[in-house]
Design a protein around this motif. Structure first.
Motif, PDB file in Angstrom:
ATOM      1  N   CYS A  25       0.861  -1.176   0.000  1.00 50.10           N
ATOM      2  CA  CYS A  25       0.000   0.000   0.000  1.00 50.10           C
ATOM      3  C   CYS A  25       0.900   1.229   0.000  1.00 50.10           C
ATOM      4  CB  CYS A  25      -0.923   0.014   1.211  1.00 50.10           C
ATOM      5  SG  CYS A  25      -2.039   1.434   1.257  1.00 50.10           S
ATOM      6  N   LYS A  76      -8.487   7.510  -4.475  1.00 50.12           N
ATOM      7  CA  LYS A  76      -8.732   6.072  -4.425  1.00 50.12           C
ATOM      8  C   LYS A  76      -7.396   5.362  -4.248  1.00 50.12           C
ATOM      9  CE  LYS A  76     -10.595   2.197  -6.883  1.00 50.12           C
ATOM     10  NZ  LYS A  76     -10.864   1.621  -8.170  1.00 50.12           N
ATOM     11  N   ASP A 117      -5.546   1.693  -3.625  1.00 44.11           N
ATOM     12  CA  ASP A 117      -5.682   0.244  -3.668  1.00 44.11           C
ATOM     13  C   ASP A 117      -4.539  -0.375  -2.866  1.00 44.11           C
ATOM     14  OD1 ASP A 117      -7.856   0.552  -5.352  1.00 44.11           O
ATOM     15  OD2 ASP A 117      -6.712   0.177  -7.172  1.00 44.11           O
ATOM     16  N   LYS A 138      -6.647  -8.175  -3.921  1.00 44.84           N
ATOM     17  CA  LYS A 138      -6.704  -6.737  -4.192  1.00 44.84           C
ATOM     18  C   LYS A 138      -7.870  -6.109  -3.437  1.00 44.84           C
ATOM     19  CE  LYS A 138      -6.876  -3.339  -7.915  1.00 44.84           C
ATOM     20  NZ  LYS A 138      -7.014  -3.133  -9.363  1.00 44.84           N
ATOM     21  N   GLU A 140      -9.771  -2.648  -3.232  1.00 45.78           N
ATOM     22  CA  GLU A 140      -9.925  -1.390  -3.969  1.00 45.78           C
ATOM     23  C   GLU A 140     -10.603  -0.337  -3.096  1.00 45.78           C
ATOM     24  OE1 GLU A 140     -12.128  -2.678  -7.426  1.00 45.78           O
ATOM     25  OE2 GLU A 140     -10.282  -3.211  -8.473  1.00 45.78           O
ATOM     26  N   PHE A 172     -13.248  -0.709   2.542  1.00 43.10           N
ATOM     27  CA  PHE A 172     -12.883  -0.682   1.126  1.00 43.10           C
ATOM     28  C   PHE A 172     -14.128  -0.943   0.305  1.00 43.10           C
ATOM     29  CE2 PHE A 172     -12.188  -4.748   3.040  1.00 43.10           C
ATOM     30  CZ  PHE A 172     -12.782  -5.642   2.183  1.00 43.10           C
TER      31      PHE A 172
END
Length: 158
Positions: A15, A94, A96, A113, A115, A145
């Motif tokens: 991250c 945003k 991820d 993942k 998002e 998330f």
């Protein structure tokens, strides 16, 4: 057929928003997934249909660095989102993140993942002068998330 089981001690987390926290991570709890239920009434009985997918929070425990820099990068992120002091401080974007479990040969087994990740809760360090041995401070951060995807290793070229 030889079965190799997944190990809970071999993983990494990616991250870009929290680079100081990444090397201090001790535990990650992969979020739960639940499928809601929609009931459709009919004259005789209700018919059950699949509803929306809901995700639990991602939970990460980490050791706090002596200068608190990794802890403060998460505090700053929370403040940017929830209580900016000016419009310039508000930096919603945003973000991820990825959880990368590894095989026994240290290859990525799966890419998980997350998002649109954002911190939703950060625990406070607990100080205790009664300890008889040195235990370093830990904290836990929870993230919400928008979407969770599991990408198989053969789909990512590992």
């Amino acid at each position: 057929m030889l079965l190799n089981f997944a190990s809970p001690i071999s993983f990494s987390f990616v991250c870009d928003k929290i680079p100081l926290t990444l090397p201090t991570i001790q535990q990650i709890s992969v979020p739960s997934i639940s499928l809601g239920n929609a009931s459709i009434p009919t004259p005789f009985t209700k018919i059950s249909q699949p509803g929306n997918i809901e995700y639990g929070d991602l939970s990460i425990s980490f050791k706090i660095l002596e200068d608190y820099s990794n802890y403060l990068e998460i505090v700053d992120w929370i403040n940017e989102l929830g209580h900016p002091e000016s419009l310039n401080q508000y930096k919603y974007q945003k973000i991820d993140a990825f959880i990368l479990p590894q095989t026994s040969t240290k290859k990525t087994a799966l890419r998980i993942k997350l998002e649109g990740i954002q911190p939703s809760n950060l625990t406070i360090p607990q100080y205790d002068v009664t300890l008889t041995e040195l235990l370093y401070l830990n904290a836990t951060v929870s993230f919400s998330f928008t979407s969770l995807k599991f990408i198989r290793a053969n789909d990512i070229g590992c």
